[in-house]
Design a protein around this motif. Structure first.
Motif, PDB file in Angstrom:
ATOM      1  N   GLU A  67       0.860  -1.190   0.000  1.00  0.00           N
ATOM      2  CA  GLU A  67       0.000   0.000   0.000  1.00  0.00           C
ATOM      3  C   GLU A  67       0.893   1.235   0.000  1.00  0.00           C
ATOM      4  O   GLU A  67       1.618   1.483   0.972  1.00  0.00           O
ATOM      5  CB  GLU A  67      -0.890  -0.003   1.244  1.00  0.00           C
ATOM      6  N   SER A  68       0.844   1.987  -1.069  1.00  0.00           N
ATOM      7  CA  SER A  68       1.676   3.180  -1.190  1.00  0.00           C
ATOM      8  C   SER A  68       1.290   4.204  -0.128  1.00  0.00           C
ATOM      9  O   SER A  68       0.115   4.519   0.041  1.00  0.00           O
ATOM     10  CB  SER A  68       1.521   3.786  -2.586  1.00  0.00           C
ATOM     11  N   LEU A  69       2.286   4.711   0.580  1.00  0.00           N
ATOM     12  CA  LEU A  69       2.067   5.759   1.582  1.00  0.00           C
ATOM     13  C   LEU A  69       2.571   7.107   1.080  1.00  0.00           C
ATOM     14  O   LEU A  69       1.941   8.128   1.275  1.00  0.00           O
ATOM     15  CB  LEU A  69       2.751   5.390   2.895  1.00  0.00           C
ATOM     16  N   ARG A  70       3.758   7.094   0.456  1.00  0.00           N
ATOM     17  CA  ARG A  70       4.288   8.319  -0.150  1.00  0.00           C
ATOM     18  C   ARG A  70       5.454   7.964  -1.056  1.00  0.00           C
ATOM     19  O   ARG A  70       6.093   6.938  -0.895  1.00  0.00           O
ATOM     20  CB  ARG A  70       4.674   9.361   0.893  1.00  0.00           C
ATOM     21  N   VAL A  71       5.691   8.853  -1.994  1.00  0.00           N
ATOM     22  CA  VAL A  71       6.787   8.715  -2.941  1.00  0.00           C
ATOM     23  C   VAL A  71       7.583  10.016  -2.891  1.00  0.00           C
ATOM     24  O   VAL A  71       7.007  11.098  -3.001  1.00  0.00           O
ATOM     25  CB  VAL A  71       6.261   8.460  -4.376  1.00  0.00           C
ATOM     26  N   ALA A  72       8.884   9.895  -2.694  1.00  0.00           N
ATOM     27  CA  ALA A  72       9.762  11.071  -2.682  1.00  0.00           C
ATOM     28  C   ALA A  72      10.792  10.915  -3.794  1.00  0.00           C
ATOM     29  O   ALA A  72      11.482   9.892  -3.859  1.00  0.00           O
ATOM     30  CB  ALA A  72      10.450  11.199  -1.319  1.00  0.00           C
ATOM     31  N   ARG A  73      10.859  11.913  -4.658  1.00  0.00           N
ATOM     32  CA  ARG A  73      11.763  11.840  -5.811  1.00  0.00           C
ATOM     33  C   ARG A  73      12.986  12.708  -5.575  1.00  0.00           C
ATOM     34  O   ARG A  73      12.887  13.832  -5.084  1.00  0.00           O
ATOM     35  CB  ARG A  73      11.041  12.304  -7.072  1.00  0.00           C
ATOM     36  N   ARG A  83       3.172   0.374   3.048  1.00  0.00           N
ATOM     37  CA  ARG A  83       2.831  -0.653   4.023  1.00  0.00           C
ATOM     38  C   ARG A  83       3.121  -1.988   3.354  1.00  0.00           C
ATOM     39  O   ARG A  83       2.656  -2.270   2.258  1.00  0.00           O
ATOM     40  CB  ARG A  83       1.366  -0.531   4.411  1.00  0.00           C
ATOM     41  N   SER A  84       3.891  -2.805   4.041  1.00  0.00           N
ATOM     42  CA  SER A  84       4.403  -4.046   3.474  1.00  0.00           C
ATOM     43  C   SER A  84       3.782  -5.257   4.164  1.00  0.00           C
ATOM     44  O   SER A  84       2.764  -5.128   4.848  1.00  0.00           O
ATOM     45  CB  SER A  84       5.938  -4.052   3.628  1.00  0.00           C
ATOM     46  N   VAL A  85       4.401  -6.396   3.999  1.00  0.00           N
ATOM     47  CA  VAL A  85       3.948  -7.620   4.662  1.00  0.00           C
ATOM     48  C   VAL A  85       4.105  -7.475   6.165  1.00  0.00           C
ATOM     49  O   VAL A  85       4.875  -6.646   6.645  1.00  0.00           O
ATOM     50  CB  VAL A  85       4.734  -8.855   4.150  1.00  0.00           C
ATOM     51  N   ARG A  86       3.341  -8.285   6.898  1.00  0.00           N
ATOM     52  CA  ARG A  86       3.377  -8.261   8.372  1.00  0.00           C
ATOM     53  C   ARG A  86       3.063  -6.886   8.948  1.00  0.00           C
ATOM     54  O   ARG A  86       3.515  -6.543  10.033  1.00  0.00           O
ATOM     55  CB  ARG A  86       4.732  -8.749   8.884  1.00  0.00           C
ATOM     56  N   GLU A  87       2.342  -6.063   8.168  1.00  0.00           N
ATOM     57  CA  GLU A  87       1.983  -4.700   8.577  1.00  0.00           C
ATOM     58  C   GLU A  87       3.206  -3.827   8.857  1.00  0.00           C
ATOM     59  O   GLU A  87       3.138  -2.871   9.642  1.00  0.00           O
ATOM     60  CB  GLU A  87       1.052  -4.720   9.797  1.00  0.00           C
ATOM     61  N   LEU A  88       4.313  -4.154   8.236  1.00  0.00           N
ATOM     62  CA  LEU A  88       5.515  -3.342   8.381  1.00  0.00           C
ATOM     63  C   LEU A  88       5.426  -2.120   7.484  1.00  0.00           C
ATOM     64  O   LEU A  88       4.911  -2.188   6.372  1.00  0.00           O
ATOM     65  CB  LEU A  88       6.754  -4.155   7.993  1.00  0.00           C
ATOM     66  N   ASP A  89       5.943  -0.997   7.973  1.00  0.00           N
ATOM     67  CA  ASP A  89       6.125   0.161   7.120  1.00  0.00           C
ATOM     68  C   ASP A  89       7.505   0.032   6.481  1.00  0.00           C
ATOM     69  O   ASP A  89       8.485  -0.284   7.168  1.00  0.00           O
ATOM     70  CB  ASP A  89       6.050   1.459   7.922  1.00  0.00           C
ATOM     71  N   VAL A 105      19.345  -0.572  -4.417  1.00  0.00           N
ATOM     72  CA  VAL A 105      18.222  -0.452  -3.485  1.00  0.00           C
ATOM     73  C   VAL A 105      18.728  -0.687  -2.073  1.00  0.00           C
ATOM     74  O   VAL A 105      19.495  -1.624  -1.831  1.00  0.00           O
ATOM     75  CB  VAL A 105      17.113  -1.487  -3.784  1.00  0.00           C
ATOM     76  N   VAL A 106      18.270   0.152  -1.154  1.00  0.00           N
ATOM     77  CA  VAL A 106      18.476  -0.080   0.278  1.00  0.00           C
ATOM     78  C   VAL A 106      17.093  -0.018   0.909  1.00  0.00           C
ATOM     79  O   VAL A 106      16.420   1.014   0.852  1.00  0.00           O
ATOM     80  CB  VAL A 106      19.425   0.964   0.897  1.00  0.00           C
ATOM     81  N   ALA A 107      16.648  -1.145   1.474  1.00  0.00           N
ATOM     82  CA  ALA A 107      15.295  -1.241   2.046  1.00  0.00           C
ATOM     83  C   ALA A 107      15.355  -1.133   3.563  1.00  0.00           C
ATOM     84  O   ALA A 107      16.290  -1.638   4.199  1.00  0.00           O
ATOM     85  CB  ALA A 107      14.660  -2.564   1.641  1.00  0.00           C
ATOM     86  N   HIS A 108      14.347  -0.497   4.130  1.00  0.00           N
ATOM     87  CA  HIS A 108      14.228  -0.284   5.572  1.00  0.00           C
ATOM     88  C   HIS A 108      12.809  -0.621   6.002  1.00  0.00           C
ATOM     89  O   HIS A 108      11.862  -0.364   5.260  1.00  0.00           O
ATOM     90  CB  HIS A 108      14.514   1.182   5.913  1.00  0.00           C
ATOM     91  N   TYR A 109      12.659  -1.144   7.226  1.00  0.00           N
ATOM     92  CA  TYR A 109      11.346  -1.528   7.742  1.00  0.00           C
ATOM     93  C   TYR A 109      11.181  -1.093   9.182  1.00  0.00           C
ATOM     94  O   TYR A 109      12.136  -1.067   9.949  1.00  0.00           O
ATOM     95  CB  TYR A 109      11.170  -3.068   7.676  1.00  0.00           C
ATOM     96  N   SER A 110       9.920  -0.786   9.557  1.00  0.00           N
ATOM     97  CA  SER A 110       9.603  -0.472  10.955  1.00  0.00           C
ATOM     98  C   SER A 110       8.188  -0.906  11.250  1.00  0.00           C
ATOM     99  O   SER A 110       7.380  -1.108  10.344  1.00  0.00           O
ATOM    100  CB  SER A 110       9.742   1.032  11.213  1.00  0.00           C
TER     101      SER A 110
END
Length: 113
Positions: A67-73, A83-89, A105-110
């Protein structure tokens, strides 16, 4: 790199459409890569390694939906927050090559449960 098309490809679980956004020599680092591949540095190199990893992720998470929350260019980069799997942001910082393909790509989750 078109963020809406990237999200749509993932949500359709269309692996070829997802991979069309990435350069052949992509470098991808994610905490999920540590979990799903056992690589301590969480880094995959090349589109074929990424294909195997993404296929495994789709199999491990059959109801995966982003679920897209925001896009920063940026100048030669884009950050997708979703919003990703396991309700992770998630926040993925994607660096683009001269052709507009994702080269790093560098991915981060919270959050999550």
């Amino acid at each position: 790199m078109n963020a809406e098309e990237w999200f749509d490809a993932w949500n359709r679980h269309d692996l070829d459409a997802v991979l069309a956004h990435y350069a052949d020599d992509v470098e991808f680092t994610s905490p999920f890569a540590v979990e799903l591949t056992g690589r301590a540095d969480g880094t995959l190199r090349g589109v074929e390694e990424l294909r195997a990893y993404f296929a495994r992720a789709l199999a491990a998470f059959p109801d995966l939906r982003f679920e897209s929350l925001r896009v920063a260019r940026g100048v030669a980069s884009i950050t997708l927050c979703y919003r990703s799997v396991r309700e992770l942001d998630a926040a993925e910082v994607m660096f683009l090559n001269a052709d507009g393909k994702i080269s790093r790509v560098v991915a981060h989750y919270s959050g999550g449960g």
